[in-house]
Design an enzyme around this catalytic site. Sequence first.
Site: not given
Lengths: 591, 690
Positions: B315, B356, B385, B387-388, B391, B526, B530
């Site tokens: 992976d 990040e 942040f 979902a709409q 950013m 894991d 998988d």
Amino acid sequence: MTTIGWLQIALYLVVLLALVRPLGWYMARVYEGQNVGLNTLLAPLERLLYRLCGTRVEEGQSWKQYAVAVILFNALGMLVVYGLQRLQSALPLNPASLGAVTPDSAFNTAASFASNTNWQGYSGEVTMSYLAQMLGLNVQNFLSAASGMAVLVALIRGLRARTEASIGNFWVDLTRSTLYILLPLALILALALVSQGVVQSFDPYVEVPLLQGTTDGDGNPVTTQTLPMGPAASQIAIKQLGTNGGGFFNTNSAHPFENPTPLANFLELLAILLIPAALCFTFGTMVGDRRQGWALLAAMTLLFVPFVLLAAIQEQAGTPQLAALGVDLTASDQQAGGNMEGKEARFGIASSALWAAATTAASNGSVNSMHGSYTPLGGLAPLFLMQLGEVVFGGVGSGLYGLLIFAIIAVFIAGLMVGRTPEYLGKKIETFEMKMASLVILIPCVVVLFFTALAVATPWGKGALYEPAISYTSIYNPGAHGFSEVLYAFSSQGNNNGSAFAGLGANNPFYNTTGGLAMLIARYWLMVPVLAIAGSLAARRTVPAGPGTLPTHTPLFVVLLIGVVIIVGALTFIPALALGPIVEQLLMLGL
Amino acid sequence: MTPQPQSRPLFERAIVRHAVLASFQKLDPRVQIRNPVMFVVLVGAVLTTALWLQALFGRGEAPARFIFAVSVWLWFTVLFTNFAEAMAEGRGKAQAETLRRARRDVQARRLKGPRYGAPYSIVASGELRAGDVVLVEAGDIIPSDGEVLEGIASVNESAITGESAPVIRESGGDRSAVTGGTTVLSDWLVVRITANPGETFLDRMIGMVEGAKRQKTPNEIALNILLAALTIIFLLATATLLPFSLFAVEANGSGAPVTVTVLVALLICLIPTTIGGLLSAIGIAGMDRMIQANVIAMSGRAVEAAGDVDVLLLDKTGTITLGNRQAVAFIPADGVSEQHLADAAQLASLADETPEGRSIVVLAKEKYGIRERSVHELGAEFVPFTAQTRMSGVNLNGNLIRKGASDSIQRYVEGQGGSFPPEVHSIVENIARNGGTPLVVADRATVLGVVQLKDIVKGGMKERFGELRRMGIKTVMITGDNPLTAAAIAAEAGVDDFLAEATPEAKLQLIREYQTGGRLVAMTGDGTNDAPALAQADVAVAMNSGTQAAREAGNMVDLDSNPTKLIEVVAIGKQLLITRGALTTFSIANDVAKYFAIIPAAFAATYPQLNALNLMGLTSPASAIVSAVIFNALIIPALIPLALRGVRYRAVGAARLLRRNLLIYGLGGLVAPFAGIKLIDLALTTLGLV
């Protein structure tokens, strides 16, 4: 040894190896069913045979079907040979009016010719009618050889197959081996031999006056000699080519009518190793990697040459005993020198030693000198070559399939050392293959040692060595040499070689029966496991080679393979050899 | 205390003491018959002991002292073999003991219904069956293996993994499996039991480690067949020597036939006792090395297969790259300074706790010396942040700084009345093409520039993949990224191939394709998704942190949950096979020297001339035979460390590996006994024992 002697050996090897490629290529095409140039002539005949026998060419057989076919076919052949011998007095082509062969001898001979051994307990010219020789023995010379080649081809197919159930069709492999390979080669060789003076006739034996009269054992004058005749050339050609070895006459290729000239000698010698050597190339071509074939040929050649040299050097050196008798042992233009007892003056040391090694390396067994008269170590060379399991060239087909089994063992032992479970030509070697491969290695060893022990431990076996009552008038070679004779006899029959270490009276019920059993076990109990491996590998998927794969075409692998062959042979037979030729040599040197 | 299975010294006193005892217990013929080679030795030892007793009463075939010496050393040969096996088993047992401590019988609360708050009854953990539902709360030991139905909790799994940091277990997803014997640290879980007593993960681990259920692996069986065949050949070669020798005496008219004692001695020296005696120890030790690497193999077959692996599926995330993308560069738009962009990006990320976001703050500090500030102290307002908007950012002194994917920012900027500069478009595209992720930063209507986020390939990966390539193993990276990104990372990491936009089906398909081509595939995984691929792979290492489904589909479990462990697993598998091959070769090569010692001695009475073969110049026939037998016995304990540790494996091509090992174990095996037997003979002679 003389320079000419060395050159003979070198020339022989060069010509032999030069012929490997063309003949190997030709045979590969035959087995692949491709046009080989003889098709216009032979293909109609081939098709006719299939139609007569109801063979469906494209129908593959499983390994079990293949094995049953081989064994039934060979059993039938054995039965025919037995019948022909027992009934020969009532059948035509018996100009010398020879009587029926005894049951035990007929059994031994039938087993011997069906199993490609050609051990001869009998003397051809005083036992077998022309019919028995031609229709019985000579037919088996072709068919037993073709059977061996067929089994090899089946194993090759198993190695290269990718998850297939079939390993080919025995009847097709048998027919093609005979029709396209053995018959044309035998025809060419027979004609060449006839041109050199080998007899080929149906005439009765010829009575000729002796140039110099003599007397027999009872003091009666002897003035004439009976010269045996017969259709010899046709039989000699195939007995050399098919690693059969059974001579038309008792003294085999030492007989002037079987082997008259140096050229005839060279051709017959060449024919011994020709097909076994060329089959390596056929193998490489058929598995799609010629290097694999060359590697096996290299192993065979490297195993072979030292034994040629051992025999040649020992024979050339002669013995202290001969020297003590005032014999001039030096080689010169006038004489071969060395130990010439039991050898033809016209062949000398080099050609005799080379033949002795070649005939026992391949499971041929024809002789042009008497191995029993060799110096102890000179005689050890042919003896040990047989004990290696007839894989140094070996019989046609059987030699290479034997060596392939050794390759599997070598791969198994050493293959682990590269950190992968063993594989050969991309086929994983697993439990079943090891079981079968172990049988192939084990059985000849068991046969040779068991029957030798039986012979030296029982009055029946020792009788042939000691007791005058069983048709012998004197004690033949007691001591270590007597032991060597028995060991040689069973090493020869237990590995389907057929050559004899003269001095053992083996034409009696005990040796005929035990020998016959040894030959049958050594042939068929090996063929069946080999076919089983072929079948099991055919069904398996092929692992592509990568940098982590053990390469099996490198010099290192060749050395490894040689090591395994030598070690298995040596570890099994060194104790016995120590009591035979080795101690004899030490005694001879007065150590 | 870390009850973690850990590397132990080779000869731990307690294990040795136990092994010595076990060596005698294992003399039981019912145990010995399982190993044909050693059974022959046992029979030989019994036979010579009987001959010795006979000699004591004055009717011996040879001096009693001589028979006694041979007999004693044959017994030692058997005992040394038993000791080797007991050592290997003992090391496993000691590991199992630490595991067993975790498997205490505990009280469990069995729920009447599969939900939190259902009535429960108290039962012993041993009574729980698969399908039962239990409640565990903080401080409880989880009674058996199971799957979380409800709740979230932190669990201490150190009893199994040796890792003391707690892990989160929750219902659904890839972290729903719990293991019996582990402890809940906080909160509660409703768990459905998935294993019956005696079948739990811990039980299986203990079973494997102890070797109790150890079955012979395919290659081991095949090798055993070869060894048995060799034993039969040698049995015959020595047994027939008796008639041969009787015949020689008769034919020679003098001398004495070889004695049974000598024949037994010869036989035992010839049969492959070295490998026969160490074979099972090698297998157990291979398993043991896996455990020391913190990998539990569910079968010996899997360990063996590991040596054969030729394709490795890895992976990307977490294995080849660090789990998260990191900021590596600030690329400003025209007319904006890098410093300005960095400052804005840092402000926008201060309150962003995602990896990040943290990496942007770190980069700004490292590259531009912008130190970290507190959002609260600045009086800034964090815009999280959603979902709409897709950013996040910060509102500070009238600056509305936002960062996000280029299309979201474009929409935002255009909504503020600005325009999205074309050169920023090309920067964004360029980054994406090179395998990076672009984050655009804007302040109101102005686009300031782009932050380049990148997958960071773990240190040393390139070297490890190079090593694998030399082993002959192809590495394939599996990722959900698009092919462009995947190709860039694959090139940077140095893997041989990649599978982009991978779905579970695509993974399974890929494995099947390789297998059809005859290759052996290993993979790690894991997640529940998988599991099908793990079940299909030949060597499947499941992460201990993974789901129950993944752990059951795999044939190994990595307790450290370290995906690069596969490399070690492969090396251990190879090492196991190499050790087996090396000792087999060594054992067979040894025979040559033994022949030179025993053959002249055995027939000295009949053919004294054979003494010419006594290359080693051994003192007397008796000392030659005894020395060979002693060497044959002593070589077994001498090789125990090698059998337990394994032959060193180097990642070089097969040809070089073979050459090296053939030289050491083949040639070495040929030469060593000449020296060894000679030394023993010298010692015996000096001590006046012969």
